[in-house]
Write a protein that holds these residues in place. Structure first.
Motif, PDB file in Angstrom:
ATOM      1  N   ILE A 170     -12.627   6.582   6.542  1.00  0.00           N
ATOM      2  CA  ILE A 170     -12.105   5.500   5.694  1.00  0.00           C
ATOM      3  C   ILE A 170     -11.171   6.064   4.629  1.00  0.00           C
ATOM      4  CG2 ILE A 170     -12.719   3.752   3.984  1.00  0.00           C
ATOM      5  CD1 ILE A 170     -13.363   2.824   6.756  1.00  0.00           C
ATOM      6  N   GLN A 171     -11.565   7.186   4.027  1.00  0.00           N
ATOM      7  CA  GLN A 171     -10.723   7.804   2.986  1.00  0.00           C
ATOM      8  C   GLN A 171      -9.393   8.272   3.570  1.00  0.00           C
ATOM      9  OE1 GLN A 171     -13.387  10.820   1.476  1.00  0.00           O
ATOM     10  NE2 GLN A 171     -14.275   9.445  -0.064  1.00  0.00           N
ATOM     11  N   ASN A 172      -9.438   8.856   4.785  1.00  0.00           N
ATOM     12  CA  ASN A 172      -8.202   9.283   5.450  1.00  0.00           C
ATOM     13  C   ASN A 172      -7.300   8.089   5.735  1.00  0.00           C
ATOM     14  OD1 ASN A 172      -8.661  12.030   5.509  1.00  0.00           O
ATOM     15  ND2 ASN A 172      -9.687  11.990   7.489  1.00  0.00           N
ATOM     16  N   LEU A 173      -7.927   7.004   6.187  1.00  0.00           N
ATOM     17  CA  LEU A 173      -7.149   5.804   6.477  1.00  0.00           C
ATOM     18  C   LEU A 173      -6.514   5.245   5.205  1.00  0.00           C
ATOM     19  CD1 LEU A 173      -6.181   3.722   8.508  1.00  0.00           C
ATOM     20  CD2 LEU A 173      -8.330   2.481   8.193  1.00  0.00           C
ATOM     21  N   GLN A 174      -7.264   5.305   4.097  1.00  0.00           N
ATOM     22  CA  GLN A 174      -6.719   4.823   2.817  1.00  0.00           C
ATOM     23  C   GLN A 174      -5.518   5.670   2.385  1.00  0.00           C
ATOM     24  OE1 GLN A 174     -10.302   4.970   0.435  1.00  0.00           O
ATOM     25  NE2 GLN A 174     -10.571   2.739   0.534  1.00  0.00           N
ATOM     26  N   GLN A 175      -5.638   6.990   2.581  1.00  0.00           N
ATOM     27  CA  GLN A 175      -4.539   7.879   2.212  1.00  0.00           C
ATOM     28  C   GLN A 175      -3.318   7.613   3.085  1.00  0.00           C
ATOM     29  OE1 GLN A 175      -5.667  12.002   2.247  1.00  0.00           O
ATOM     30  NE2 GLN A 175      -3.817  12.676   1.194  1.00  0.00           N
ATOM     31  N   TYR A 176      -3.553   7.472   4.380  1.00  0.00           N
ATOM     32  CA  TYR A 176      -2.475   7.148   5.317  1.00  0.00           C
ATOM     33  C   TYR A 176      -1.846   5.807   4.931  1.00  0.00           C
ATOM     34  CZ  TYR A 176      -0.080   6.301   9.773  1.00  0.00           C
ATOM     35  OH  TYR A 176       0.863   6.047  10.732  1.00  0.00           O
ATOM     36  N   HIS A 177      -2.717   4.835   4.641  1.00  0.00           N
ATOM     37  CA  HIS A 177      -2.274   3.492   4.253  1.00  0.00           C
ATOM     38  C   HIS A 177      -1.389   3.550   3.015  1.00  0.00           C
ATOM     39  CE1 HIS A 177      -3.298   0.477   1.092  1.00  0.00           C
ATOM     40  NE2 HIS A 177      -2.882  -0.374   1.988  1.00  0.00           N
ATOM     41  N   LEU A 178      -1.748   4.414   2.058  1.00  0.00           N
ATOM     42  CA  LEU A 178      -0.985   4.511   0.814  1.00  0.00           C
ATOM     43  C   LEU A 178       0.432   5.017   1.083  1.00  0.00           C
ATOM     44  CD1 LEU A 178      -1.142   4.123  -2.241  1.00  0.00           C
ATOM     45  CD2 LEU A 178      -1.909   6.500  -2.429  1.00  0.00           C
ATOM     46  N   TYR A 179       0.553   6.081   1.859  1.00  0.00           N
ATOM     47  CA  TYR A 179       1.883   6.602   2.190  1.00  0.00           C
ATOM     48  C   TYR A 179       2.687   5.566   2.980  1.00  0.00           C
ATOM     49  CZ  TYR A 179       1.004  11.396   0.601  1.00  0.00           C
ATOM     50  OH  TYR A 179       0.760  12.501  -0.154  1.00  0.00           O
ATOM     51  N   ARG A 180       2.005   4.916   3.930  1.00  0.00           N
ATOM     52  CA  ARG A 180       2.700   3.972   4.811  1.00  0.00           C
ATOM     53  C   ARG A 180       3.207   2.760   4.038  1.00  0.00           C
ATOM     54  NH1 ARG A 180       5.920   2.916   7.341  1.00  0.00           N
ATOM     55  NH2 ARG A 180       6.182   2.367   9.506  1.00  0.00           N
ATOM     56  N   THR A 181       2.357   2.196   3.183  1.00  0.00           N
ATOM     57  CA  THR A 181       2.745   0.987   2.458  1.00  0.00           C
ATOM     58  C   THR A 181       3.806   1.281   1.404  1.00  0.00           C
ATOM     59  OG1 THR A 181       0.846   1.289   0.964  1.00  0.00           O
ATOM     60  CG2 THR A 181       0.563  -0.217   2.820  1.00  0.00           C
ATOM     61  N   GLN A 182       3.706   2.453   0.742  1.00  0.00           N
ATOM     62  CA  GLN A 182       4.706   2.775  -0.269  1.00  0.00           C
ATOM     63  C   GLN A 182       6.050   3.137   0.369  1.00  0.00           C
ATOM     64  OE1 GLN A 182       4.095   1.977  -3.482  1.00  0.00           O
ATOM     65  NE2 GLN A 182       2.266   1.243  -2.414  1.00  0.00           N
ATOM     66  N   LEU A 183       5.997   3.669   1.592  1.00  0.00           N
ATOM     67  CA  LEU A 183       7.230   3.874   2.348  1.00  0.00           C
ATOM     68  C   LEU A 183       7.880   2.513   2.629  1.00  0.00           C
ATOM     69  CD1 LEU A 183       9.230   5.560   4.004  1.00  0.00           C
ATOM     70  CD2 LEU A 183       7.630   5.456   5.913  1.00  0.00           C
ATOM     71  N   GLY A 184       7.063   1.547   3.016  1.00  0.00           N
ATOM     72  CA  GLY A 184       7.570   0.191   3.237  1.00  0.00           C
ATOM     73  C   GLY A 184       8.149  -0.405   1.975  1.00  0.00           C
ATOM     74  N   ARG A 185       7.493  -0.153   0.844  1.00  0.00           N
ATOM     75  CA  ARG A 185       7.991  -0.680  -0.440  1.00  0.00           C
ATOM     76  C   ARG A 185       9.359  -0.074  -0.773  1.00  0.00           C
ATOM     77  NH1 ARG A 185       5.166  -3.276  -4.261  1.00  0.00           N
ATOM     78  NH2 ARG A 185       3.166  -2.609  -3.397  1.00  0.00           N
ATOM     79  N   MET A 186       9.510   1.221  -0.500  1.00  0.00           N
ATOM     80  CA  MET A 186      10.801   1.876  -0.771  1.00  0.00           C
ATOM     81  C   MET A 186      11.905   1.282   0.094  1.00  0.00           C
ATOM     82  SD  MET A 186      10.169   5.914  -1.579  1.00  0.00           S
ATOM     83  CE  MET A 186       9.705   6.355   0.079  1.00  0.00           C
ATOM     84  N   MET A 187      11.595   1.066   1.373  1.00  0.00           N
ATOM     85  CA  MET A 187      12.592   0.501   2.267  1.00  0.00           C
ATOM     86  C   MET A 187      12.975  -0.912   1.838  1.00  0.00           C
ATOM     87  SD  MET A 187      13.261   2.970   4.182  1.00  0.00           S
ATOM     88  CE  MET A 187      14.352   2.179   5.355  1.00  0.00           C
TER      89      MET A 187
END
Length: 525
Positions: A170-187
């Motif tokens: 779950i923690q790994n998924l949260q970390q992955y989720h954080l990078y993924r969503t903030q990448l989306g926010r930047m785009m």
């Protein structure tokens, strides 16, 4: 599934590569159904069309009963054939199908078989660091223990170990989720019309992440890939090409060092990371080398040459030809790769279509084929759906073409409509205002006075460029307005149509440019 209309079916067919069409034809031979000949006729008919006309299509197959149902069947059959091709068979597919099997076994109360299936899937998911699947699989462990074993055969150490693994996943998924969503926010910020605050907004996003440590080789592979992607895009948006290139190289190197079994899973990322390097290569030489490297590595490896990657290679290669003035090579290359051009034209990506037609307009401009350049604009780039990213430079290029053709009356009318169009949508940048003002002055003055006005405007724009950050200079990567003014001032060929990226932009002063031309002339003599 919703009814498949003719346009939707046509779009899918036009994305198919030669080997996929061949596989589809072989695959359909295994289908023992009535009407096979009919749906293959529909397939072949649509495959030959560049644009589909629904009325002509219905007229062509007016004698076919249940044409709508036939289209549905054909669409499903194409997708089914693609799912059966090695290109689309990977660990994710294996795990998804495994979870479906697990669900069926569980509902049939075959709990021992379910447990065995779960252990097989967990072994695969752990081996390949599958951050999305691991939490689901650990959840299944608790479901099965609670349903069948009631924890009777589970000692405390196994329970605690299972809880720890579930928590870590779950923690790994949260970390992955954080990078993924903030990448989306930047785009998303890139597309935001209020670009004045983009640098500050991007830095607000990244400040919550730790500094990148290139010596840290530990951790989940998928997360490390996502982190490097995140940092690479952040640098690219800020036009920091050296950092963007660094993160891409880090990603390529990290993937190269993976154990063979892990590399097989992430091999696709390796090729895509190589492709991404093209966009921030620090020189034309590096760009050419990177293109050669990726073409060498992907030669024969059709599994990883998906449409997206093929399009990226083509666009970067034509950029290389345009940047070096190799217009003959450009024409020859697009003739050889008509299949990829067709993929772009029918791509679901508006960005790729707009980019292709803008580059085509640039090519026609580069060879001074003004008629085809303007036709390309009118047919493809004037459309309301074209993004402003490519529409704006297309509009400026049209303005420049009118000037070079000395169509001053036409240009005067165009300037009024053009300025009105831009002001309705978003504020003009200072250099854009200066270019429009420049054109307004030039059409009112005799040719003998044009040089002085061009020199003054060039100086003003060059001075302005020294006061802004790299991200605000983005308009230069679509067209080299300074270089164009130099060609008009010094009456020399205009070779550098645009900048590869802002990492290689260097604006000489008017004196430096003049001295360079004198030196070049002396060397030739």
């Amino acid at each position: 599934m919703n009814r498949i209309n003719t346009a939707k079916l046509h779009r899918l067919i036009k994305t198919l590569k030669k080997e996929e069409k061949r596989f589809f034809k072989l695959f359909t031979k295994k289908q023992d159904r009535k009407g096979d000949v009919l749906y293959l006729k529909v397939f072949d008919y649509l495959d030959k069309l560049e644009e589909v006309d629904r009325d002509k299509f219905k007229k062509k197959f007016k004698t076919v009963k249940g044409l709508s149902g036939l289209q549905n069947y054909l669409y499903k059959l194409i997708l089914k054939s693609l799912r059966n091709q090695p290109t689309y068979q990977d660990v994710d597919v294996l795990l998804r199908e495994g979870l479906m099997d697990l669900e069926i076994l569980y509902k049939k109360e075959l709990f021992i078989d379910s447990q065995e299936k779960l252990e097989q899937l967990l072994e695969v998911a752990v081996q390949h660091d599958k951050v999305f699947f691991l939490p689901m699989l650990h959840e299944w462990w608790f479901i099965l223990q609670n349903t069948y074993f009631h924890y009777h055969e589970v000692d405390k150490s196994l329970l605690e170990s299972s809880i720890e693994m579930y928590t870590n996943s779950i923690q790994n998924l949260q970390q992955y989720h954080l990078y993924r969503t903030q990448l989306g926010r930047m785009m998303w910020l890139v597309k935001d019309q209020d670009s004045k605050n983009i640098v500050e907004d991007l830095n607000q996003i990244i400040k919550f992440f730790p500094e990148y440590d290139s010596n840290d080789k530990q951790g989940n592979i998928a997360i490390r890939i996502q982190e490097l992607q995140f940092r690479r895009v952040h640098a690219a948006i800020l036009m920091d090409s050296s950092k963007s290139y660094f993160y891409k190289k880090e990603l390529v190197q990290m993937l190269k060092e993976l154990p063979p079994k892990s590399f097989e899973v992430y091999e696709e990322y390796y090729y895509k990371a190589l492709a991404a390097q093209m966009g921030s290569a620090p020189s034309l030489k590096n760009l050419a080398e990177t293109i050669e490297e990726i073409e060498t590595f992907t030669d024969g490896k059709t599994k990883h040459l998906d449409n997206h990657l093929l399009i990226q290679i083509l666009i970067n290669k034509i950029d290389l030809y345009l940047l070096t003035g190799a217009f003959q090579k450009f024409e020859q290359f697009i003739q050889e790769r008509k299949d990829i051009v067709e993929l772009i034209v029918h791509s679901g990506s508006q960005y790729y279509r707009d980019c292709w037609y803008y580059k085509l307009m640039l090519y026609y401009y580069g060879i001074k084929d003004y008629a085809n350049a303007l036709d390309t604009f009118e047919m493809f780039l004037s459309d309301k759906d074209v993004s402003m990213m490519f529409k704006r430079p297309s509009l400026y290029l049209k303005m420049i073409i009118y000037y070079e053709e000395e169509e001053y009356i036409l240009l005067a009318s165009y300037l009024k409509n053009f300025t009105r169009f831009l002001r309705k949508r978003e504020a003009l940048l200072d250099p854009e205002k200066q270019l429009i003002t420049l054109m307004g002055k030039l059409i009112k003055l005799p040719d003998s006075e044009h040089k002085a006005i061009l020199i003054q405007t060039r100086k003003e724009i060059a001075d302005y460029l020294t006061t802004i950050d790299a991200a605000q200079k983005e308009f230069l990567i679509y067209f080299n307005y300074i270089g164009w003014m130099d060609s008009q001032i010094f009456n020399v060929p205009f070779a550098d149509l645009f900048f590869m990226h802002l990492g290689v932009v260097k604006i000489d002063s008017i004196e430096e440019r003049q001295n360079a031309l004198f030196l070049e002339k002396d060397n030739q003599e």
